[in-house]
Design an enzyme around this catalytic site. Sequence first.
Site, short mmCIF file in Angstrom:
data_model
loop_
_atom_site.label_atom_id
_atom_site.label_comp_id
_atom_site.label_asym_id
_atom_site.label_seq_id
_atom_site.Cartn_x
_atom_site.Cartn_y
_atom_site.Cartn_z
N HIS A 193 0.88 -1.18 0.00
CA HIS A 193 0.00 0.00 0.00
C HIS A 193 0.91 1.22 0.00
O HIS A 193 1.70 1.41 0.91
CB HIS A 193 -0.90 0.00 1.23
CG HIS A 193 -1.72 1.25 1.39
ND1 HIS A 193 -2.64 1.65 0.45
CD2 HIS A 193 -1.75 2.17 2.39
CE1 HIS A 193 -3.21 2.78 0.86
NE2 HIS A 193 -2.68 3.11 2.02
N GLY A 229 -5.76 3.14 -1.42
CA GLY A 229 -5.24 4.36 -2.02
C GLY A 229 -6.04 4.88 -3.18
O GLY A 229 -5.70 5.93 -3.74
N GLU A 270 -7.89 -3.29 -1.07
CA GLU A 270 -8.18 -2.88 0.31
C GLU A 270 -8.63 -1.41 0.37
O GLU A 270 -7.90 -0.54 0.84
CB GLU A 270 -6.91 -3.08 1.16
CG GLU A 270 -7.09 -2.93 2.64
CD GLU A 270 -5.75 -3.03 3.34
OE1 GLU A 270 -5.11 -1.99 3.56
OE2 GLU A 270 -5.33 -4.18 3.63
N PRO A 271 -9.83 -1.12 -0.12
CA PRO A 271 -10.28 0.28 -0.12
C PRO A 271 -10.79 0.72 1.24
O PRO A 271 -11.39 -0.06 1.99
CB PRO A 271 -11.43 0.24 -1.14
CG PRO A 271 -12.01 -1.13 -0.95
CD PRO A 271 -10.82 -2.03 -0.69
N ARG A 273 -11.13 4.87 1.91
CA ARG A 273 -11.69 6.11 1.40
C ARG A 273 -12.65 5.85 0.23
O ARG A 273 -13.72 6.45 0.13
CB ARG A 273 -10.55 7.01 0.91
CG ARG A 273 -10.99 8.24 0.13
CD ARG A 273 -9.85 8.84 -0.66
NE ARG A 273 -8.65 8.94 0.15
CZ ARG A 273 -8.43 9.92 1.03
NH1 ARG A 273 -9.30 10.89 1.16
NH2 ARG A 273 -7.32 9.93 1.73
N ARG A 309 -9.38 16.81 8.42
CA ARG A 309 -8.62 16.73 7.17
C ARG A 309 -8.16 18.10 6.65
O ARG A 309 -7.02 18.22 6.17
CB ARG A 309 -9.43 16.00 6.10
CG ARG A 309 -9.68 14.53 6.43
CD ARG A 309 -10.35 13.78 5.29
NE ARG A 309 -9.42 13.56 4.20
CZ ARG A 309 -9.48 14.16 3.02
NH1 ARG A 309 -10.42 15.04 2.76
NH2 ARG A 309 -8.58 13.88 2.10
N TYR A 313 -4.17 18.32 6.26
CA TYR A 313 -3.61 18.18 4.92
C TYR A 313 -3.94 19.34 3.98
O TYR A 313 -3.57 19.30 2.81
CB TYR A 313 -4.15 16.91 4.23
CG TYR A 313 -4.23 15.67 5.05
CD1 TYR A 313 -3.10 15.15 5.69
CD2 TYR A 313 -5.43 14.98 5.18
CE1 TYR A 313 -3.17 13.99 6.43
CE2 TYR A 313 -5.51 13.81 5.92
CZ TYR A 313 -4.39 13.32 6.55
OH TYR A 313 -4.45 12.17 7.27
N CYS A 342 -11.41 27.51 19.61
CA CYS A 342 -10.48 28.59 19.95
C CYS A 342 -9.11 28.23 19.37
O CYS A 342 -8.17 27.88 20.09
CB CYS A 342 -10.41 28.77 21.46
SG CYS A 342 -9.44 30.19 21.97
N TYR A 378 -12.21 9.33 7.10
CA TYR A 378 -11.30 10.09 7.98
C TYR A 378 -11.99 11.35 8.51
O TYR A 378 -11.39 12.41 8.58
CB TYR A 378 -9.99 10.40 7.25
CG TYR A 378 -9.37 9.16 6.69
CD1 TYR A 378 -8.75 8.23 7.54
CD2 TYR A 378 -9.44 8.85 5.33
CE1 TYR A 378 -8.23 7.05 7.04
CE2 TYR A 378 -8.92 7.66 4.82
CZ TYR A 378 -8.31 6.78 5.69
OH TYR A 378 -7.79 5.60 5.20
#
Length: 421
Positions: A193, A229, A270-271, A273, A309, A313, A342, A378
Amino acid sequence: MSDTSTFNTMRTEIAGIDVLDLARRFGTPTFVYDAATILRRLADLKAFDHVRYAQKACSNLAVVDLVRRHGALVDSVSAGEVHRALAAGYTPEGTPPPVVYTADVFTRESLDLVVEKNIHVNCGSIDMIDQLGARAPGRQITLRINPGFGHGHSQKTNTGGAQSKHGIWHDQIDQCIGRAEAHDLTIAGLHVHIGSGTDLEHLSQVCGALEKAALTVGPSVTSISVGGGLPIPYRQGETRVDLDAYYALCDAARKRLAQQFGHPVTLEIEPGRYLAAEAGYLIAEIRAVKRQADNLFYLVDAGFNNLARPILYGAYHPMSIAPADGRTDRQERDVVVGGPLCESGDIFTQEEGGFVAHRRLPEATVGDLLVIECAGAYGAVMGSNYNSQPMAAEVLLEDGQAHLVRRRQTFNEMIQGESIV
């Protein structure tokens, strides 16, 4: 599949259910998952022998149970995820293994658990081979190989190459064979992966890396996994990976190995997302509209404690407005969308590096809803109690019905386990 994505900035329903009704019934912020979307994405991968869901993307028990009922296997990266898989109805043993533990280390708890439950292990370090072999000799294992390259939508999601902690370095396979033989372990599978959100060019290189590694290990290999991926479209006009072309590359490598070894070799994907992201929506309420010099802010009741996220990222998510008055003929304007925390980084419209960006959205006022889309992967799994905010509710939409699959955390639940000395 190469359909081009389209996103609208005004939304009144999700899977046929009124957004305002969802907010009234379950409150905000709330994650909503469309079961039909998950199953469509699962069906996209039917050419592969086995689809193994990477539950770290969205591990709500109802989602894990959904994919189980429709034939997917499951990947677990912690003892907690093994427990989740079992709680969702998976059995610990079978062919192929219904549950696989994939990691670069054994915590003491996870090692005890995989030994006790006879969970198949995908080893990401040589030390794991020794530790499992000392406790459970005679088992079959899989090796997660770092092929020396990686790729993802962010450097932080790149899981291959010299800067990645993941997997066993590709030129250490001979050492793995020796360690496995010393403990009477059989290397029955290989897994690569390279990162989350990569592209077809880099995905295609996985096939070659797996084939090379398998030839080094030899005919004990009966299964190869090309990992996950697979990207999904987050922006207008983005297209999907050509899954037919990707499968053809993977299948050709598998067939060459089967011919070389003289026995069938199964092919897994192997998904995480890919199954969950587009199915998910984070519904939040706009609680303030304010201007700071040239910037107009929509401030909502969801923050990076719910969806991390963007701050992690600089991830882009499509957004839409669900108007409280039902009017969909509103003018659009450039806005910045932020949350209640905050923390200056609590901005949903930001680029990697923390640079604030604008988004073109319809005019909105307090009480309107903002829907952050493609938020099923995620999202809730990375939730936190920062600023003592409760974990959001989660809702699964299936067959026209909205099911509460995780109620909103209460304050008493948040402080449970804490004590004053």
